[in-house]
Design a protein around this motif. Structure first.
Motif, short mmCIF file in Angstrom:
data_model
loop_
_atom_site.label_atom_id
_atom_site.label_comp_id
_atom_site.label_asym_id
_atom_site.label_seq_id
_atom_site.Cartn_x
_atom_site.Cartn_y
_atom_site.Cartn_z
N MET A 61 32.99 -1.04 -1.80
CA MET A 61 33.17 -0.45 -0.47
C MET A 61 32.23 -1.10 0.55
SD MET A 61 34.25 3.43 -0.55
CE MET A 61 35.33 4.08 -1.82
N LEU A 62 31.02 -1.41 0.09
CA LEU A 62 30.08 -2.08 1.00
C LEU A 62 30.62 -3.44 1.43
CD1 LEU A 62 26.61 -1.34 -0.66
CD2 LEU A 62 27.27 -0.73 1.67
N ASP A 63 31.37 -4.08 0.51
CA ASP A 63 31.90 -5.42 0.78
C ASP A 63 33.25 -5.40 1.50
OD1 ASP A 63 29.72 -6.36 -0.56
OD2 ASP A 63 30.77 -6.64 -2.47
N ASP A 64 33.83 -4.20 1.66
CA ASP A 64 35.17 -4.10 2.24
C ASP A 64 35.07 -3.99 3.77
OD1 ASP A 64 37.55 -2.95 3.29
OD2 ASP A 64 38.10 -2.20 1.32
N ASP A 65 35.53 -5.02 4.46
CA ASP A 65 35.37 -5.07 5.93
C ASP A 65 36.00 -3.87 6.62
OD1 ASP A 65 34.03 -7.37 5.69
OD2 ASP A 65 35.72 -8.69 6.20
N GLN A 66 37.17 -3.48 6.11
CA GLN A 66 37.88 -2.38 6.77
C GLN A 66 37.10 -1.07 6.64
OE1 GLN A 66 41.87 -2.09 5.35
NE2 GLN A 66 42.51 -0.83 7.08
N ILE A 67 36.59 -0.81 5.41
CA ILE A 67 35.78 0.40 5.19
C ILE A 67 34.53 0.31 6.05
CG2 ILE A 67 34.34 1.61 3.48
CD1 ILE A 67 37.02 2.10 2.56
#
Ligand code: ATP
Length: 237
Positions: free
Chosen positions: A223-229
């Motif tokens: 999640m930390l790496d997910d741009d959208q999140i």
């Protein structure tokens, strides 16, 4: 590893308002997890249902037993401990008495004394003020007190609702050092934290809540790496 906590199809209502809608998730022994999402998403209502503070629809089991109709003391004996939003310390008791309350179910007095000494060594402000009323401590010191009181009860699952709320950065750092240490003690964690990035950094798994429902779930690191999140929930541009 077996499930320590299972939440199935949880609903929480306040009169006509549905605060939690069909929420399901589970946590294993020793696992570190976080519930993130905007204010009013239903995170507090979810954990309040788990600890018996709200009536609910659906099923919640801790340690294989339904929590419904079980007394708070039985849940505590089983190792389910929450530090609520606003800390819940006893302002008119001393710092030491507050800590002793955390250990009231324990019979290993010598180990408790040793742990108390460790707490006072690690957090000298609590040591210096052990005989003063807890209500006189700063907000951050009260949060440290609440956290250490909870740990003295030897929890299997610790639920923390907004532990960094309103605290200075240095205090947030202290609090999160304690939280990060839970992993090494084998204590499972369910964390609600307005600073979602910090919450994801100290946990393995995360659920994102929005308007009472879980809208995303996954590994905290992913999640930390997910741009959208990151854009929606971590305040990244
Ligand atoms: P916050 O970070 O603001 O505490 P949250 O994600 O923890 O947000 P909840 O506190 O669970 O969300 O609130 C979910 C919804 O339920 C919100 O719309 C809130 O206004 C409502 N709510 C919460 N507690 C009560 C209550 N005691 N009576 C009526 N409505 C409530």
């Amino acid at each position: 590893m077996s499930e320590l906590l299972t939440v199935e199809r949880l609903d929480v209502h306040y009169g006509g308002i549905q605060a939690v809608r069909d929420v399901s998730f589970s946590l294993k022994e020793g696992e570190q997890a976080t519930l993130i999402g905007a204010n009013g998403a239903g995170k507090s209502s979810t954990v309040r249902a788990i600890t018996g503070l709200e009536t609910f629809g659906g099923e919640i089991a801790f340690n294989g037993q339904p929590v419904r109709k079980r007394k708070a003391e039985t849940l505590l004996r089983d190792g389910l401990v929450m530090v609520p939003e606003g800390r819940g310390i006893f302002a008119r008791m001393t710092v030491l008495e507050n800590l002793q309350m955390g250990a009231w179910l324990r019979r290993d007095a010598a180990a408790v004394r040793q742990e108390l000494n460790q707490i006072f060594e690690r957090f000298p402000r609590l040591g210096e003020r052990q005989n003063q009323l807890a209500g006189l401590l700063s907000g951050g010191e009260q949060q440290l007190l609440a956290l250490n009181r909870a740990l003295l009860s030897r929890p299997r699952l610790l639920i923390l609702d907004e532990p960094s709320m309103g605290l200075a950065p240095k205090m947030v750092e202290n609090i999160f050092e304690v939280i990060a240490g839970l992993r090494h003690q084998g204590v499972a964690l369910l964390l609600i934290e307005q600073n979602a990035r910090l919450a994801l950094e100290v946990t393995d798994r995360a659920w994102v809540m929005d308007s009472g429902s879980i809208v995303h779930q996954g590994d905290s690191q992913a999640m930390l790496d997910d741009d959208q999140i990151a854009q929606i929930y971590l305040g990244d541009m």
